[in-house]
Scaffold this motif. Sequence first.
Motif, PDB file in Angstrom:
ATOM      1  N   SER A 190      48.884  40.869 123.688  1.00  0.00           N
ATOM      2  CA  SER A 190      48.832  39.866 124.762  1.00  0.00           C
ATOM      3  C   SER A 190      50.172  39.767 125.480  1.00  0.00           C
ATOM      4  O   SER A 190      50.216  39.518 126.690  1.00  0.00           O
ATOM      5  CB  SER A 190      48.438  38.501 124.194  1.00  0.00           C
ATOM      6  N   LEU A 191      51.262  39.974 124.760  1.00  0.00           N
ATOM      7  CA  LEU A 191      52.579  39.991 125.380  1.00  0.00           C
ATOM      8  C   LEU A 191      52.679  41.161 126.362  1.00  0.00           C
ATOM      9  O   LEU A 191      53.171  41.001 127.488  1.00  0.00           O
ATOM     10  CB  LEU A 191      53.652  40.100 124.301  1.00  0.00           C
ATOM     11  N   ALA A 192      52.173  42.314 125.949  1.00  0.00           N
ATOM     12  CA  ALA A 192      52.170  43.472 126.845  1.00  0.00           C
ATOM     13  C   ALA A 192      51.325  43.201 128.085  1.00  0.00           C
ATOM     14  O   ALA A 192      51.697  43.582 129.198  1.00  0.00           O
ATOM     15  CB  ALA A 192      51.654  44.697 126.097  1.00  0.00           C
ATOM     16  N   ALA A 193      50.192  42.508 127.906  1.00  0.00           N
ATOM     17  CA  ALA A 193      49.340  42.176 129.054  1.00  0.00           C
ATOM     18  C   ALA A 193      50.052  41.210 129.997  1.00  0.00           C
ATOM     19  O   ALA A 193      49.908  41.307 131.216  1.00  0.00           O
ATOM     20  CB  ALA A 193      48.022  41.583 128.580  1.00  0.00           C
TER      21      ALA A 193
ATOM     22  N   GLU B 116      55.214  31.637 126.939  1.00  0.00           N
ATOM     23  CA  GLU B 116      54.509  32.916 126.857  1.00  0.00           C
ATOM     24  C   GLU B 116      54.751  33.660 125.541  1.00  0.00           C
ATOM     25  O   GLU B 116      53.998  34.560 125.204  1.00  0.00           O
ATOM     26  CB  GLU B 116      54.974  33.850 127.988  1.00  0.00           C
ATOM     27  N   ARG B 117      55.776  33.309 124.834  1.00  0.00           N
ATOM     28  CA  ARG B 117      56.243  34.133 123.705  1.00  0.00           C
ATOM     29  C   ARG B 117      55.393  34.058 122.452  1.00  0.00           C
ATOM     30  O   ARG B 117      55.445  34.961 121.633  1.00  0.00           O
ATOM     31  CB  ARG B 117      57.682  33.764 123.359  1.00  0.00           C
ATOM     32  N   ASP B 118      54.633  33.018 122.266  1.00  0.00           N
ATOM     33  CA  ASP B 118      53.886  32.828 121.029  1.00  0.00           C
ATOM     34  C   ASP B 118      52.460  33.378 121.135  1.00  0.00           C
ATOM     35  O   ASP B 118      51.486  32.648 120.994  1.00  0.00           O
ATOM     36  CB  ASP B 118      53.867  31.345 120.648  1.00  0.00           C
ATOM     37  N   VAL B 119      52.365  34.671 121.439  1.00  0.00           N
ATOM     38  CA  VAL B 119      51.064  35.342 121.532  1.00  0.00           C
ATOM     39  C   VAL B 119      51.157  36.670 120.777  1.00  0.00           C
ATOM     40  O   VAL B 119      52.250  37.171 120.516  1.00  0.00           O
ATOM     41  CB  VAL B 119      50.645  35.595 123.005  1.00  0.00           C
TER      42      VAL B 119
ATOM     43  N   MET C  26      64.959  41.381 124.856  1.00  0.00           N
ATOM     44  CA  MET C  26      64.128  41.577 126.048  1.00  0.00           C
ATOM     45  C   MET C  26      63.037  40.516 126.125  1.00  0.00           C
ATOM     46  O   MET C  26      62.652  40.113 127.220  1.00  0.00           O
ATOM     47  CB  MET C  26      63.487  42.968 126.043  1.00  0.00           C
ATOM     48  N   ILE C  27      62.545  40.069 124.983  1.00  0.00           N
ATOM     49  CA  ILE C  27      61.506  39.031 124.988  1.00  0.00           C
ATOM     50  C   ILE C  27      62.020  37.791 125.707  1.00  0.00           C
ATOM     51  O   ILE C  27      61.324  37.210 126.540  1.00  0.00           O
ATOM     52  CB  ILE C  27      61.035  38.702 123.554  1.00  0.00           C
ATOM     53  N   GLU C  28      63.245  37.390 125.412  1.00  0.00           N
ATOM     54  CA  GLU C  28      63.829  36.208 126.066  1.00  0.00           C
ATOM     55  C   GLU C  28      64.083  36.460 127.538  1.00  0.00           C
ATOM     56  O   GLU C  28      63.981  35.542 128.353  1.00  0.00           O
ATOM     57  CB  GLU C  28      65.122  35.820 125.361  1.00  0.00           C
ATOM     58  N   LYS C  29      64.416  37.690 127.902  1.00  0.00           N
ATOM     59  CA  LYS C  29      64.686  38.018 129.301  1.00  0.00           C
ATOM     60  C   LYS C  29      63.404  38.034 130.136  1.00  0.00           C
ATOM     61  O   LYS C  29      63.385  37.580 131.276  1.00  0.00           O
ATOM     62  CB  LYS C  29      65.375  39.377 129.397  1.00  0.00           C
ATOM     63  N   LEU C  30      62.318  38.564 129.550  1.00  0.00           N
ATOM     64  CA  LEU C  30      61.084  38.778 130.307  1.00  0.00           C
ATOM     65  C   LEU C  30      60.115  37.607 130.294  1.00  0.00           C
ATOM     66  O   LEU C  30      59.350  37.435 131.242  1.00  0.00           O
ATOM     67  CB  LEU C  30      60.350  40.011 129.768  1.00  0.00           C
TER      68      LEU C  30
ATOM     69  N   GLY D  81      45.122  50.709 123.001  1.00  0.00           N
ATOM     70  CA  GLY D  81      46.552  50.930 123.149  1.00  0.00           C
ATOM     71  C   GLY D  81      47.099  50.720 124.542  1.00  0.00           C
ATOM     72  O   GLY D  81      48.280  50.988 124.797  1.00  0.00           O
ATOM     73  N   ILE D  82      46.285  50.225 125.443  1.00  0.00           N
ATOM     74  CA  ILE D  82      46.711  49.974 126.824  1.00  0.00           C
ATOM     75  C   ILE D  82      46.476  48.505 127.169  1.00  0.00           C
ATOM     76  O   ILE D  82      45.419  47.953 126.874  1.00  0.00           O
ATOM     77  CB  ILE D  82      45.924  50.844 127.833  1.00  0.00           C
ATOM     78  N   ALA D  83      47.476  47.887 127.786  1.00  0.00           N
ATOM     79  CA  ALA D  83      47.316  46.540 128.335  1.00  0.00           C
ATOM     80  C   ALA D  83      47.316  46.680 129.855  1.00  0.00           C
ATOM     81  O   ALA D  83      48.054  47.494 130.416  1.00  0.00           O
ATOM     82  CB  ALA D  83      48.465  45.636 127.894  1.00  0.00           C
ATOM     83  N   SER D  84      46.462  45.908 130.514  1.00  0.00           N
ATOM     84  CA  SER D  84      46.381  46.005 131.971  1.00  0.00           C
ATOM     85  C   SER D  84      46.237  44.627 132.592  1.00  0.00           C
ATOM     86  O   SER D  84      45.807  43.678 131.930  1.00  0.00           O
ATOM     87  CB  SER D  84      45.206  46.892 132.393  1.00  0.00           C
TER      88      SER D  84
END
Length: 119
Positions: A41-44, A34-37, A25-29, A106-109
């Motif tokens: 931060s990925l959730a944000a 963006e991946r090296d965080v 999913m990381i590669e899809k999204l 626990g929440i990213a926004s």
Amino acid sequence: MIVGVGIDVVDVARFLATLDRAPRMIEKLFTPAERDVPPTSLAARFAAKEAMAKALGAPGTMRWHDATVLRVVGGPPVVEIRGTVARRAEDLGIDRFHISLSHDAGIASAVVVAERDLT
């Protein structure tokens, strides 16, 4: 002039559990930039892409890789758009996006404001 506003929240633990079950999913999204965080931060960034879709009227034709949310040291995050996202922004006359990301307890926004010049 504000054309659209989008907001999204992500439960970080649930998001990370999904990525554990489906690591591709990381590669899809996310684009490579963006991946090296850290995971929060990925959730944000995921929240930002969802918020951006909402600010653009949530057309189902946009592709995840057509928006890259980038960190700018000492400044707010920025988004680079191309393809389906750029076409939708152009159709709406959008000149720029303003993005705010947060993650705590626990929440990213994310909040995205789409704007165009009055000319």
